[in-house]
Structure formats: structure tokens, C-alpha cells
Design a protein around this motif. Structure first.
Motif, PDB file in Angstrom:
ATOM      1  N   ARG A 156      36.123  69.047   7.325  1.00 26.60           N
ATOM      2  CA  ARG A 156      35.483  70.324   7.629  1.00 26.60           C
ATOM      3  C   ARG A 156      34.566  70.204   8.837  1.00 26.60           C
ATOM      4  O   ARG A 156      34.217  69.100   9.277  1.00 26.60           O
ATOM      5  CB  ARG A 156      34.719  70.833   6.405  1.00 26.60           C
ATOM      6  N   ASP A 157      34.148  71.357   9.331  1.00 27.10           N
ATOM      7  CA  ASP A 157      33.235  71.373  10.472  1.00 27.10           C
ATOM      8  C   ASP A 157      31.934  72.097  10.139  1.00 27.10           C
ATOM      9  O   ASP A 157      31.187  72.477  11.035  1.00 27.10           O
ATOM     10  CB  ASP A 157      33.902  72.007  11.687  1.00 27.10           C
ATOM     11  N   GLY A 196      26.041  66.398  12.621  1.00 27.61           N
ATOM     12  CA  GLY A 196      26.142  67.725  12.017  1.00 27.61           C
ATOM     13  C   GLY A 196      25.150  67.922  10.887  1.00 27.61           C
ATOM     14  O   GLY A 196      24.567  69.002  10.737  1.00 27.61           O
TER      15      GLY A 196
END
Length: 271
Positions: A79-80, A198
Motif C-alpha cells: 500500500r501507499d 511514510g
């Protein structure tokens, strides 16, 4: 969503929950199924093994679930989205798979923010949130302005290793063994990317004050005395039960697992 066993070790099981975006969340479960749960969430760039010794010192009668967040430890994801809220959904998926009906959620550092969001997400399941040297750092909380966030992220983007070294040093009171500081740095600097950066971005954009307004559970902060400022106590002392401890560095759960287990057990017994 499925749960399967990937082996056992004594009374512990290593399990996995599968989510969307090729996300597999691995966790260790010990204690009787169906018992009240204690959920353990590691800090940024760490993993669930930080709680191995703590778990061995906890009293019986609890279902202890130590979780690897996505792209930490053995958990993987393509995922991002690396927000605190999405990490909380990883933990919530574990609780759902375990059919947990009541839980205390404890998080170390970055994991403390995740624990708050788990409490917000599952208000009828989570009875108490415990922060292990988390939530009191006013350089991160409440939410940073866009200018502050850009500056913080810029440090990590410009020289990631130096930024990680700075985090470790900031969490090391005077007298901390240099070998311990080096060991934490070596472990954390190899956090998987892009998740590592992230997750930092997710943390600096997390609005803790907004989350607290919607999180009704009691929150206990077990903070290293030399790292908790009076300003933090003044700002959040009416929302957190801040317990000052002298157990080592920011990573005290690794350095003093028996004492950490006792503190957790005391909070759980107190309700």
C-alpha cells in the motif's frame, strides 16, 4: 480476511491476518483464547520482538497479542497509505480475527499514537490505552503546521541516517549505555522503505488533539522521567495519567522488561 498459523513456540503462536493491498499483518499470540486481551504495538522502525521478554513476565489470564505493523518486522504491504489511522486498522484487523471483545492497547512511541487511534476506532472493545514513552513529545504533538512538517520530513529526506541517529540520541537520557544507543540505531536505520519515511510523515500529520477529543478511554502514559517536560504535563495532565518512571531510555521496555510488565499489569488491574 483470513487468519492462519505459521508455527508455534511453546504457548505462543505466530499468526497472520491478510488485508487489502497485499497487506499481511503478522502477530504473536499467547495466553488463553477468549480472555481479555492486551495488545502490544511497537515503535517506529522497531518490531514486535521488542515485547518478547515483557510478555514472558506478564501475569496469566490475558490473551497477549504483539503486532508487527505493516512493513515492520515480518509484516508486509504494497500500500501507499502510511497514516496513523491506517496502522490502527491493521491492529483492528488482528482484534477482529481474534474475536476480541475487550482489550487494553499499549503502544511504544509511534505505536502509542496507533493505540489511541485503535481506541477511537473500537470504542466498545478498547477499555484503556497505555503509552510507553509516547504522546508527551510536544515537538510532534499536537499536529505540526505544514511548515513544521516539511522541515521535519526534510531532515529525514536529506540524511535519513543522521535523522535516525538524532531520534535515538534524543531518547537517550544521560548515562545511557552507548552500545545500546548504537544497537537501536543499527536496528532502526534499516526500516523498510517507503514505509519508514511514510510512517514519519503520517505521524507529523496526525492531529493528536482531534483524536483525543474522540477517544473516550482512559489513557496512561508511562514516561521516562528525564524525557517528560513540565510543559507536556501542564498541557496534557488533565487528559493523561502520566506516570514517571526511571527504567532507562526511550526503549525501556527492552531494557527493563520485567519492570515494564509489572507496570502494564498494574494499569490493567486498575481498570
Amino acid at each position: 480476511m483470513t487468519t492462519t498459523s505459521s508455527g508455534t513456540s511453546g504457548t505462543s503462536e505466530n499468526l497472520v491476518v491478510r488485508r487489502a493491498d497485499h497487506t499481511t499483518i503478522r502477530y504473536t499470540a499467547s495466553g488463553p483464547a477468549g480472555a481479555p486481551a492486551l495488545v502490544l504495538i511497537h515503535g517506529w522502525a522497531c518490531d514486535r520482538r521488542d515485547f518478547d521478554a515483557v510478555t514472558r513476565h506478564l501475569p496469566g489470564g490475558y490473551r497477549v497479542l504483539a503486532v508487527d505493523l505493516a512493513e515492520h518486522g515480518e509484516s508486509r504491504s504494497t500500500r501507499d497509505v502510511w497514516t496513523i489511522e491506517e496502522s490502527a486498522r491493521d491492529v483492528a484487523a488482528v482484534l477482529e480475527a481474534e474475536s476480541v471483545t475487550t482489550a487494553v492497547v499499549a503502544g511504544h512511541s509511534h505505536g502509542a499514537a496507533v493505540a489511541v487511534e485503535v481506541g477511537r476506532l473500537l470504542p466498545d472493545t478498547v477499555s484503556h490505552v497505555i503509552a510507553l514513552d509516547g504522546l508527551h513529545y510536544l515537538s510532534l504533538f499536537p499536529a505540526q503546521s505544514e511548515e513544521q512538517a516539511r522541515a521535519t520530513l526534510g531532515v529525514f529526506r536529506d540524511d535519513f541516517a543522521a535523522a535516525v541517529r538524532g531520534l535515538v540520541e534524543a531518547g537517550s537520557p544521560a548515562g545511557t549505555d552507548p552500545a545500546l544507543r548504537d544497537a537501536y540505531f543499527v536496528k532502526m536505520v534499516v526500516v523498510r522503505q517507503p514505509a519508514g519515511l511514510g510512517a514519519i510523515e503520517g505521524l507529523v500529520h496526525w492531529d493528536m488533539d482531534a483524536a483525543l477529543r474522540e477517544t473516550k478511554q482512559p489513557i496512561t502514559v508511562l514516561g521516562i522521567r528525564d524525557l517528560v517536560t513540565q510543559e507536556a504535563i501542564d498541557r496534557y495532565g488533565d487528559r493523561f495519567d502520566i506516570v514517571l518512571v526511571d527504567l532507562g531510555s526511550h526503549h525501556f521496555l527492552v531494557e527493563a522488561p520485567e519492570a515494564t510488565a509489572k507496570l502494564l499489569a498494574d494499569v490493567m488491574r486498575s481498570g
